[in-house]
Design a protein around this motif. Sequence first.
Motif, PDB file in Angstrom:
ATOM      1  N   LEU A 281       0.905  -1.185   0.019  1.00 25.83           N
ATOM      2  CA  LEU A 281      -0.064   0.145   0.039  1.00 25.83           C
ATOM      3  C   LEU A 281       0.911   1.079  -0.073  1.00 25.83           C
ATOM      4  O   LEU A 281       0.428   2.465  -0.053  1.00 25.83           O
ATOM      5  CB  LEU A 281      -0.812   0.212   1.014  1.00 25.83           C
ATOM      6  CG  LEU A 281      -2.197  -1.092   1.359  1.00 25.83           C
ATOM      7  CD1 LEU A 281      -2.724  -1.085   2.483  1.00 25.83           C
ATOM      8  CD2 LEU A 281      -2.955  -0.785  -0.273  1.00 25.83           C
ATOM      9  N   ASN A 282       2.167   1.350   0.132  1.00 22.51           N
ATOM     10  CA  ASN A 282       2.932   2.203   0.179  1.00 22.51           C
ATOM     11  C   ASN A 282       2.603   3.149   1.191  1.00 22.51           C
ATOM     12  O   ASN A 282       2.739   4.611   0.839  1.00 22.51           O
ATOM     13  CB  ASN A 282       3.026   2.926  -1.188  1.00 22.51           C
ATOM     14  CG  ASN A 282       4.049   3.920  -1.345  1.00 22.51           C
ATOM     15  OD1 ASN A 282       5.226   3.534  -0.796  1.00 22.51           O
ATOM     16  ND2 ASN A 282       4.053   4.751  -2.263  1.00 22.51           N
ATOM     17  N   ALA A 283       2.278   2.880   2.307  1.00 25.13           N
ATOM     18  CA  ALA A 283       1.407   3.822   3.352  1.00 25.13           C
ATOM     19  C   ALA A 283       2.517   5.145   3.592  1.00 25.13           C
ATOM     20  O   ALA A 283       1.713   6.179   3.967  1.00 25.13           O
ATOM     21  CB  ALA A 283       1.179   3.144   4.606  1.00 25.13           C
ATOM     22  N   ASP A 284       3.674   4.724   3.596  1.00 24.27           N
ATOM     23  CA  ASP A 284       4.745   5.944   3.861  1.00 24.27           C
ATOM     24  C   ASP A 284       4.466   7.160   3.192  1.00 24.27           C
ATOM     25  O   ASP A 284       5.054   8.203   3.456  1.00 24.27           O
ATOM     26  CB  ASP A 284       5.876   5.270   4.106  1.00 24.27           C
ATOM     27  CG  ASP A 284       6.607   4.823   5.304  1.00 24.27           C
ATOM     28  OD1 ASP A 284       5.682   5.243   6.340  1.00 24.27           O
ATOM     29  OD2 ASP A 284       7.817   4.578   5.611  1.00 24.27           O
ATOM     30  N   HIS A 285       4.382   6.956   1.875  1.00 29.32           N
ATOM     31  CA  HIS A 285       4.463   7.803   0.930  1.00 29.32           C
ATOM     32  C   HIS A 285       3.216   8.256   0.099  1.00 29.32           C
ATOM     33  O   HIS A 285       2.907   9.150  -0.773  1.00 29.32           O
ATOM     34  CB  HIS A 285       5.336   7.493  -0.387  1.00 29.32           C
ATOM     35  CG  HIS A 285       6.829   7.019   0.161  1.00 29.32           C
ATOM     36  ND1 HIS A 285       7.020   5.790   0.576  1.00 29.32           N
ATOM     37  CD2 HIS A 285       7.735   7.690   0.498  1.00 29.32           C
ATOM     38  CE1 HIS A 285       8.309   5.680   1.014  1.00 29.32           C
ATOM     39  NE2 HIS A 285       8.657   6.746   1.181  1.00 29.32           N
ATOM     40  N   LEU A 286       1.950   8.125   0.843  1.00 28.39           N
ATOM     41  CA  LEU A 286       0.774   8.383   0.462  1.00 28.39           C
ATOM     42  C   LEU A 286       0.600   9.893   0.663  1.00 28.39           C
ATOM     43  O   LEU A 286       1.322  10.313   1.566  1.00 28.39           O
ATOM     44  CB  LEU A 286      -0.538   7.685   1.080  1.00 28.39           C
ATOM     45  CG  LEU A 286      -0.314   6.133   0.845  1.00 28.39           C
ATOM     46  CD1 LEU A 286      -1.572   5.557   1.756  1.00 28.39           C
ATOM     47  CD2 LEU A 286      -0.693   5.768  -0.528  1.00 28.39           C
ATOM     48  N   PRO A 287       0.024  10.477  -0.015  1.00 25.73           N
ATOM     49  CA  PRO A 287      -0.080  12.137  -0.129  1.00 25.73           C
ATOM     50  C   PRO A 287      -0.757  12.362   1.510  1.00 25.73           C
ATOM     51  O   PRO A 287      -1.643  11.873   1.876  1.00 25.73           O
ATOM     52  CB  PRO A 287      -1.201  12.543  -1.077  1.00 25.73           C
ATOM     53  CG  PRO A 287      -1.378  11.301  -1.992  1.00 25.73           C
ATOM     54  CD  PRO A 287      -0.666  10.134  -1.352  1.00 25.73           C
ATOM     55  N   GLY A 288      -0.396  13.550   1.931  1.00 34.04           N
ATOM     56  CA  GLY A 288      -0.941  14.127   3.247  1.00 34.04           C
ATOM     57  C   GLY A 288       0.262  14.035   4.410  1.00 34.04           C
ATOM     58  O   GLY A 288       1.520  13.836   3.936  1.00 34.04           O
ATOM     59  N   GLU A 289       0.152  14.771   5.169  1.00 30.66           N
ATOM     60  CA  GLU A 289       1.005  14.810   6.546  1.00 30.66           C
ATOM     61  C   GLU A 289       1.509  13.530   6.882  1.00 30.66           C
ATOM     62  O   GLU A 289       0.950  12.471   6.623  1.00 30.66           O
ATOM     63  CB  GLU A 289       0.366  15.468   7.719  1.00 30.66           C
ATOM     64  CG  GLU A 289      -0.277  16.902   7.209  1.00 30.66           C
ATOM     65  CD  GLU A 289       0.433  18.122   7.787  1.00 30.66           C
ATOM     66  OE1 GLU A 289       1.036  18.049   8.916  1.00 30.66           O
ATOM     67  OE2 GLU A 289       0.304  18.989   6.817  1.00 30.66           O
ATOM     68  N   LYS A 290       2.789  13.637   7.292  1.00 30.51           N
ATOM     69  CA  LYS A 290       3.295  12.631   7.933  1.00 30.51           C
ATOM     70  C   LYS A 290       2.590  11.929   9.153  1.00 30.51           C
ATOM     71  O   LYS A 290       2.317  10.649   9.212  1.00 30.51           O
ATOM     72  CB  LYS A 290       4.897  13.084   8.350  1.00 30.51           C
ATOM     73  CG  LYS A 290       6.104  12.483   7.187  1.00 30.51           C
ATOM     74  CD  LYS A 290       6.272  11.077   7.518  1.00 30.51           C
ATOM     75  CE  LYS A 290       7.432  10.369   6.655  1.00 30.51           C
ATOM     76  NZ  LYS A 290       6.810   9.470   5.571  1.00 30.51           N
ATOM     77  N   ALA A 291       2.455  12.791   9.940  1.00 36.22           N
ATOM     78  CA  ALA A 291       1.431  12.626  11.437  1.00 36.22           C
ATOM     79  C   ALA A 291       0.824  13.635  11.714  1.00 36.22           C
ATOM     80  O   ALA A 291       0.928  14.804  11.149  1.00 36.22           O
ATOM     81  CB  ALA A 291       2.565  11.823  12.262  1.00 36.22           C
ATOM     82  N   SER A 292      -0.424  13.493  12.402  1.00 32.09           N
ATOM     83  CA  SER A 292      -1.204  14.579  12.667  1.00 32.09           C
ATOM     84  C   SER A 292      -0.972  14.905  14.289  1.00 32.09           C
ATOM     85  O   SER A 292      -0.322  14.202  14.943  1.00 32.09           O
ATOM     86  CB  SER A 292      -2.516  14.362  12.540  1.00 32.09           C
ATOM     87  OG  SER A 292      -2.989  13.418  13.511  1.00 32.09           O
ATOM     88  N   ARG A 293      -1.686  16.126  14.535  1.00 36.02           N
ATOM     89  CA  ARG A 293      -1.558  16.519  16.009  1.00 36.02           C
ATOM     90  C   ARG A 293      -2.102  15.310  16.758  1.00 36.02           C
ATOM     91  O   ARG A 293      -1.812  15.454  18.160  1.00 36.02           O
ATOM     92  CB  ARG A 293      -2.169  17.850  16.069  1.00 36.02           C
ATOM     93  CG  ARG A 293      -1.830  19.028  15.868  1.00 36.02           C
ATOM     94  CD  ARG A 293      -2.497  20.281  16.163  1.00 36.02           C
ATOM     95  NE  ARG A 293      -3.882  20.350  15.733  1.00 36.02           N
ATOM     96  CZ  ARG A 293      -4.264  20.563  14.666  1.00 36.02           C
ATOM     97  NH1 ARG A 293      -3.162  20.848  13.737  1.00 36.02           N
ATOM     98  NH2 ARG A 293      -5.612  20.359  14.162  1.00 36.02           N
ATOM     99  N   LEU A 294      -2.960  14.390  16.392  1.00 35.57           N
ATOM    100  CA  LEU A 294      -3.749  13.515  17.052  1.00 35.57           C
ATOM    101  C   LEU A 294      -3.181  12.523  17.291  1.00 35.57           C
ATOM    102  O   LEU A 294      -3.568  11.416  17.876  1.00 35.57           O
ATOM    103  CB  LEU A 294      -5.073  13.561  16.843  1.00 35.57           C
ATOM    104  CG  LEU A 294      -6.172  14.759  16.213  1.00 35.57           C
ATOM    105  CD1 LEU A 294      -7.395  14.303  15.943  1.00 35.57           C
ATOM    106  CD2 LEU A 294      -6.011  15.631  17.467  1.00 35.57           C
ATOM    107  N   GLY A 295      -1.920  12.409  16.439  1.00 37.11           N
ATOM    108  CA  GLY A 295      -1.303  11.147  16.580  1.00 37.11           C
ATOM    109  C   GLY A 295      -0.493  10.436  17.797  1.00 37.11           C
ATOM    110  O   GLY A 295      -0.720  11.424  18.895  1.00 37.11           O
ATOM    111  N   PRO A 296      -0.019   9.358  17.922  1.00 41.14           N
ATOM    112  CA  PRO A 296       0.505   8.864  19.263  1.00 41.14           C
ATOM    113  C   PRO A 296       1.814   9.557  19.767  1.00 41.14           C
ATOM    114  O   PRO A 296       2.370   9.840  19.099  1.00 41.14           O
ATOM    115  CB  PRO A 296       0.643   7.339  18.937  1.00 41.14           C
ATOM    116  CG  PRO A 296       1.092   7.356  17.642  1.00 41.14           C
ATOM    117  CD  PRO A 296       0.242   8.456  17.042  1.00 41.14           C
TER     118      PRO A 296
END
Lengths: 446, 539
Positions: free
Chosen positions: B514-529
Amino acid sequence: MRDQPIWKARTEPTTTPHQPAELTLDQCIKCNICVTACPVTAVTDLFPGPKYEAPQGGRFRQETQPSTDHSIDYCSGCRVCNMVCPTGVRIAEINARVRAHMVKTGQIKGRARLRNNLLARPETLGKLGQPLAPLTNLLLHNTLGRWFAHKLLGIAPHAALPHFASHKFSSWFRKHTPLSMVTRKVVYFHGCATEYYEPRVGKAAVHVLEANGFEVLVPPQNCCGLPLLSNGEFQAAHTYHEKNIHHLVKYIRQGYVIVGTSTSCTLTLKEEAPELLDNFSPEARLLAENTYDLSEFLLLLWETGDLNTENLRPLPLTLPYHPPCQYRAHRLGIPSLELLQLIPELQIQLSQAACCGVAGTYGYKQEKYEIAMRVGEPLFQFVRHSRAPLVLCDSETCRWQITRATGLPAIHPIELLAAAYGFPAEEPLRTVLATYANNQVAVELH
Amino acid sequence: MRTYQTEVLVIGGGATGTGVAYDLAQRGFKTILVEKRDLTHGTTGRYHGLLHSGGRYVVKDPKAATECIEENRILRRIMPHCLEDTGGFFVTTPWDDPDFGDRFMEACQATGVPCEEISVAQMLREEPLLNPKISRCFRVPDAAADSFLATQCVAEAARQYGAEVLIYHEVIRVIREGDRVIGVVCHDLVKDEEVSILADMVVNASGAWAGKIAHMVGLEVSVMPGKGVMVAANHRVVNTVVNRCKMPSDGDIIVPVHTVAVIGTTDQRVADPEHFAIERWEIDLMLEEGDKLVPGFRQMRMLRAWAGVRPLYQETKVADTRDVTRAYTLLDHETRDGVMGFITITGGKWTTFRQMAQVTADRVCEKLGVERPCRTHEEPLPALFESDRHTANGYHYLGARLTDIESHKSYGDLVCECELATRAVVEQAIRDGNAHTLDDIRRDVRLGMGPCQGGFCTYRVTGLLHLWRQTPVTESNVALRDFLQERWKGLKPVLWGAQLKQERLDEFIYLSVLNADHLPGEKASRLGPVMYEEEVNNE
Ligand SMILES: Cc1cc2nc3c(=O)[nH]c(=O)nc-3n(C[C@H](O)[C@H](O)[C@H](O)COP(=O)(O)OP(=O)(O)OC[C@H]3O[C@@H](n4cnc5c(N)ncnc54)[C@H](O)[C@@H]3O)c2cc1C
């Protein structure tokens, strides 16, 4: 490496501790390979699949809680899942033990349980039905009889019930005069099918073993208990297992091994009964560790140069062979195929189908009959397309199922081997060989 | 700036704060609860899962023991569907003082904790995997408790009484007018804006963070964060809570909670309640101690490790955190520090949260000069999910979900296959719940908590979130990454054997396919762990 000939029993049982099947659920990595390989899931929504039932459902089960399972009863027990599992989860065994829990806690009851118990007792049925064979066959195989069996018991009206034989294998064996050239002995486990329905398989086995210098011993024996195990009737299965241990271990202690022609019986003695019933007594281990399927045994003889292959006549036939799932569960490759390939000029078409569907008694049950037929469809197609006069298969219920679905007679590979050794064949092989011989003559005359 | 006006503001959506909000709302106060992340984000969501009978404290801390057994009885009455009536054993292993058993029995009697000695043979019949070398076994009314569900139920009950629950609202400032606290300013992490909440009374129920909140008021409150590590085995190794019969120490309890068995814990002082590491020796110790109770434990598959921090209040500093009393602390800052409109409740146990809420609400009544009796011990809490209705004598039981799935034949509709979470419950959590992240859904329905740790449900639930919330693709991608990261957090400490194989497969699915690391969007969000820190290398 073994340090003694294959036919010499190992009289010291192993002592390796054994792990209950349920603990293997920890190995599941959810890869879904079992789900894609499961022949039942592929054809019905009633069975969610091996992964859901065993490693997943297993984490929600507790011995002391009421059983909440329904769908697991649709597992046919074919063990394809076990074979394909890359991490070694004993899925089929977990499922079988859950079904036993369902039986124990009254989840399977009433008519269904009565029916299952009847189907699961081939020995009792044989004892009652075989002596009156013409009559019982008539009863079992006419429309009215089947209508009653269907309505009263839930036995599918078109399921492939076998025909009782005119004589028992053991009666034949008592009168049989062995060949005199014996140098070694072996115990033959004939199983219920050979005893009551297809004695010809046992005769062929005895002939082939004798042709290889074995004296064949046929001590008293009981049903291996597999039909009971796969219907969750563990108590009764345990009684049979103990009886067989009692009958057979004394021969093992004398140094003889057990060989059988029913792949499911041998699998039961080798591992299913001990594993499912938690019976790892030294005696149960001795029996498990000294039981061989006949093809496995003969192939091992061949590997050490102990198989008589000189007297094998050519049989220039092309026949389809289906290694039953019960046989693949032995994890031995396809020994019957290798053995058949020793017969000169014989061509084998190997079936790639997963399962014939019947899975012992599964396909006899009204609610599962359709599923069983759909499971078997790829195999039936393969058999029909072969245009052969008969089909080879090691397991009796599979043979009956294939014949029921395709109209083609089915025999055990050992019957063909016996014919290759020159022993007279019985029906249906006799006609096939005769037709072939006539054709040969016709060809030669031209 | 968005502004709320309320009678009482409660800070902290753990068991305590939620309990306080519920109690106050039930007594008729206009109440707002703020939590900086999701409910149970703090220690409540990272605890051991044990409804104490009190047995653990009978010798060491009789007061705590009596509190526990009283609350144990009440919680069994008001929230049985959040509990599993596993019962508990205290066992004397060859490593334990054989004489402790007698002291234990006596102390149970003195504190009112019901206790019965049973034969080792009986113990082994009930729990065949326990060490056969165990010499004595005592049965007590311990139980397993689902703190996610319990807190959700309490919050729901609070809402039904008119309370407002604001999650992802982090208190960043306390508004003080002279000697009085009159409100707080929060950062709404979802909308990324500031919100002010004015209140007659502010209750600081932020657990191990209580010192930080008090600091915002300008007060000195010393709460020592004591970190405890737990490790979950892949299946229910035991079905009874098993405690070592000895003075409380590390790794001496196995709790069967839902589908896993959890061994814990350690107790290590840490500087900060949120930023700390799970250390290798802690995992080793858990396995070693687990092996004493269940021989072979060490070889079993471990699912995950996590750590929570004990909110241990201390007026004077003590080195070994284990010696601090477990009984809770209620600080009235008016009498203590001369600051009005502000009280702090901290310490205690999950088991005693209701009682803590009660005394806190009593104090609020007193401060606001009204008399309204507590009723939380009388009123049963609502059930939230259809499947919670399958119970054994009212209690949750292990087979409940399987029963639900089997009776509805809903096995074709599983989103999380390991924990048997169906599409219907996941959608309910997305629509009716307040889920902002996939991790919020996890806490509601146990999504991704099984052996594959999100391997097969993360992409499914991302799709559902996208479908129902109509989130932009980039946000959906980040939600997926946040959740994978959150699962990874607890996997790292147990990467060997079957779990390593599992993680390799998950890695292939998400990183390779799924290439999850390089999908469009921020790397992580404010709500992340917040990840565990890297282990400090002392060598
Ligand atoms: C390892 C371990 C195992 C345990 N096991 C058990 C057990 O088995 N049984 C038992 O009864 N007890 C157990 N306990 C104790 C129990 O878990 C805790 O006492 C209880 O959960 C504390 O709840 P709480 O609501 O007071 O704190 P928390 O659950 O920590 O809640 C405080 C909340 O405040 C929030 N917060 C912090 N700062 C802010 C801010 N600025 N703005 C808004 N919100 C904020 C946090 O996010 C957090 O959610 C255990 C504790 C530990 C550490």
